[in-house]
Design a protein around this motif. Structure first.
Motif, PDB file in Angstrom:
ATOM      1  N   THR A  49       0.852  -1.187   0.000  1.00  0.00           N
ATOM      2  CA  THR A  49       0.000   0.000   0.000  1.00  0.00           C
ATOM      3  C   THR A  49       0.893   1.244   0.000  1.00  0.00           C
ATOM      4  OG1 THR A  49      -0.146  -0.199   2.416  1.00  0.00           O
ATOM      5  CG2 THR A  49      -1.953  -1.146   1.109  1.00  0.00           C
ATOM      6  N   ARG A  70     -10.718   4.131 -14.945  1.00  0.00           N
ATOM      7  CA  ARG A  70      -9.698   5.137 -15.216  1.00  0.00           C
ATOM      8  C   ARG A  70      -8.524   4.550 -15.992  1.00  0.00           C
ATOM      9  NH1 ARG A  70      -7.157   9.287 -10.672  1.00  0.00           N
ATOM     10  NH2 ARG A  70      -5.685  10.357 -12.067  1.00  0.00           N
ATOM     11  N   TYR A 248     -10.265  13.114 -15.155  1.00  0.00           N
ATOM     12  CA  TYR A 248      -9.104  12.325 -15.554  1.00  0.00           C
ATOM     13  C   TYR A 248      -9.173  12.010 -17.049  1.00  0.00           C
ATOM     14  CZ  TYR A 248     -12.494   8.542 -14.583  1.00  0.00           C
ATOM     15  OH  TYR A 248     -13.600   7.734 -14.538  1.00  0.00           O
ATOM     16  N   ALA A 259      -0.458   8.513  -9.856  1.00  0.00           N
ATOM     17  CA  ALA A 259      -1.591   8.840  -8.993  1.00  0.00           C
ATOM     18  C   ALA A 259      -1.881   7.713  -8.011  1.00  0.00           C
ATOM     19  CB  ALA A 259      -2.832   9.127  -9.846  1.00  0.00           C
ATOM     20  N   TYR A 260      -1.848   6.472  -8.489  1.00  0.00           N
ATOM     21  CA  TYR A 260      -2.201   5.357  -7.607  1.00  0.00           C
ATOM     22  C   TYR A 260      -1.037   4.948  -6.707  1.00  0.00           C
ATOM     23  CZ  TYR A 260      -6.865   4.463  -9.376  1.00  0.00           C
ATOM     24  OH  TYR A 260      -8.202   4.579  -9.662  1.00  0.00           O
ATOM     25  N   THR A 263       0.023   8.938  -4.626  1.00  0.00           N
ATOM     26  CA  THR A 263      -0.950   9.843  -4.006  1.00  0.00           C
ATOM     27  C   THR A 263      -2.117   9.098  -3.386  1.00  0.00           C
ATOM     28  OG1 THR A 263      -2.191  10.183  -6.070  1.00  0.00           O
ATOM     29  CG2 THR A 263      -0.342  11.674  -5.635  1.00  0.00           C
ATOM     30  N   ARG A 264      -2.388   7.904  -3.846  1.00  0.00           N
ATOM     31  CA  ARG A 264      -3.500   7.124  -3.291  1.00  0.00           C
ATOM     32  C   ARG A 264      -3.029   5.982  -2.398  1.00  0.00           C
ATOM     33  NH1 ARG A 264      -8.709   6.620  -7.176  1.00  0.00           N
ATOM     34  NH2 ARG A 264      -8.803   8.794  -7.884  1.00  0.00           N
ATOM     35  N   GLY A 265      -1.729   5.809  -2.287  1.00  0.00           N
ATOM     36  CA  GLY A 265      -1.203   4.782  -1.405  1.00  0.00           C
ATOM     37  C   GLY A 265      -1.498   3.366  -1.853  1.00  0.00           C
ATOM     38  N   ARG A 266      -1.551   3.140  -3.165  1.00  0.00           N
ATOM     39  CA  ARG A 266      -1.784   1.792  -3.693  1.00  0.00           C
ATOM     40  C   ARG A 266      -0.567   1.406  -4.536  1.00  0.00           C
ATOM     41  NH1 ARG A 266      -7.930   1.361  -5.797  1.00  0.00           N
ATOM     42  NH2 ARG A 266      -7.335  -0.858  -5.760  1.00  0.00           N
TER      43      ARG A 266
END
Length: 299
Positions: A49, A70, A248, A259-260, A263-266
């Motif tokens: 994560t 997306r 997007y 982004a994932y 910034t999204r912690g994935r």
């Protein structure tokens, strides 16, 4: 012991020194390129994560990736952006190269003008085009101030058209580089063949179309490979020009990955998208290398 087998320190040093000089760079390349490629592939098969997690879970992240709308938008945009970017750059680059190949006056000045955008980073290019395409600041405002009040050019803020603004900026940036590749190929062509064709009555456009351009197949392949690599890894131009928006709508795989992953912690899902990008590049490069090696072996 014969002279041929006698140990010579100078000969040994001459053979060994190049290997010693190259060894640090080779090791760094193995670790920081191929090592991190393998690490990314493994992370894409984990539950990572915000931080790496090395518990192996198989292809779950890839299944999740292809269920995200997306990601499909990013892949669709890559097809539109990559197709237009590559085809327009090659067409314009070839035309400009043919134009400069006519030994025109001020060739050096024109060549410098065409190559100037290449000296700029995509960040500068994106910033400049963002100003020019902004409806309230750039082209639309200029034309309206000149009296054409009904003129409208809002592609930058139109979700259906915004991806084409990325194409415009990228083509402006890279066409000069393609032109330089084609011009080098044209200048390396045997002029005696052109003179012989002219003696036979062939016109100059026909000579280019039937003789010169078909013989530049390696240049075309090289340009396609380089432009494809630029298109797949495009990130900074999109971030500066459109920020991936509106929404997007101008996302590309590289911006999706950032982004994932950051910034999204994935992290695992971002690594899966990065692996897919790597596979896209390999899908282009491997057939090219195979065709080139096969053609050389036939020769």
């Amino acid at each position: 012991m014969s002279e041929a087998k006698r140990f010579n320190p100078l000969d040994y040093l001459e053979r060994t020194l190049p290997k010693l000089v190259i060894a640090p760079s080779f090791m760094a390349m193995m670790v920081f390129i191929y090592g991190f490629i393998l690490w990314t592939v493994y992370i894409s098969m984990s539950k990572s994560t915000f931080l790496p997690n090395y518990d192996f879970v198989g292809l779950i992240q890839y299944v999740k990736l292809w269920r995200i709308e997306r990601w499909y938008v990013a892949c669709k945009n890559l097809l539109i952006y990559g197709g237009l970017f590559i085809s327009v750059c090659i067409a314009l680059g070839l035309l400009l190269a043919i134009f400069l190949d006519q030994k025109i006056r001020l060739e050096g000045v024109l060549r410098s003008v065409y190559l100037y955008p290449l000296s700029l980073s995509f960040v500068v290019t994106g910033t400049a085009w963002r100003w020019m395409l902004n409806p309230g600041l750039g082209l639309e405002k200029l034309v309206r101030d000149l009296g054409w009040e009904s003129f409208k050019f809002d592609w930058l803020v139109n979700s259906e058209m915004a991806i084409y603004t990325v194409v415009i900026a990228a083509v402006w940036q890279s066409t000069g580089f393609v032109m330089a590749m084609f011009l080098a190929g044209l200048r390396g062509f045997d002029s005696s063949i052109i003179k012989a064709a002219q003696v036979d009555g062939a016109s100059l456009p026909r000579i280019y179309w039937k003789i010169i351009i078909p013989s530049m197949r390696p240049v075309f392949f090289g340009a396609v490979i380089i432009l494809t690599h630029i298109a797949i890894k495009s990130f900074d131009l999109v971030v500066v020009l459109t920020r991936g928006g509106p929404g997007y709508s101008t996302d590309l795989p590289a911006t999706f990955m950032y982004a994932y992953a950051f910034t999204r912690g994935r992290l695992a899902l971002g690594a899966a998208s990065a692996t897919m990008m790597f596979m896209m590049v390999m899908a282009i490069i491997i057939p090219y290398l195979y065709s080139e090696l096969r053609s050389r072996s036939n020769d």
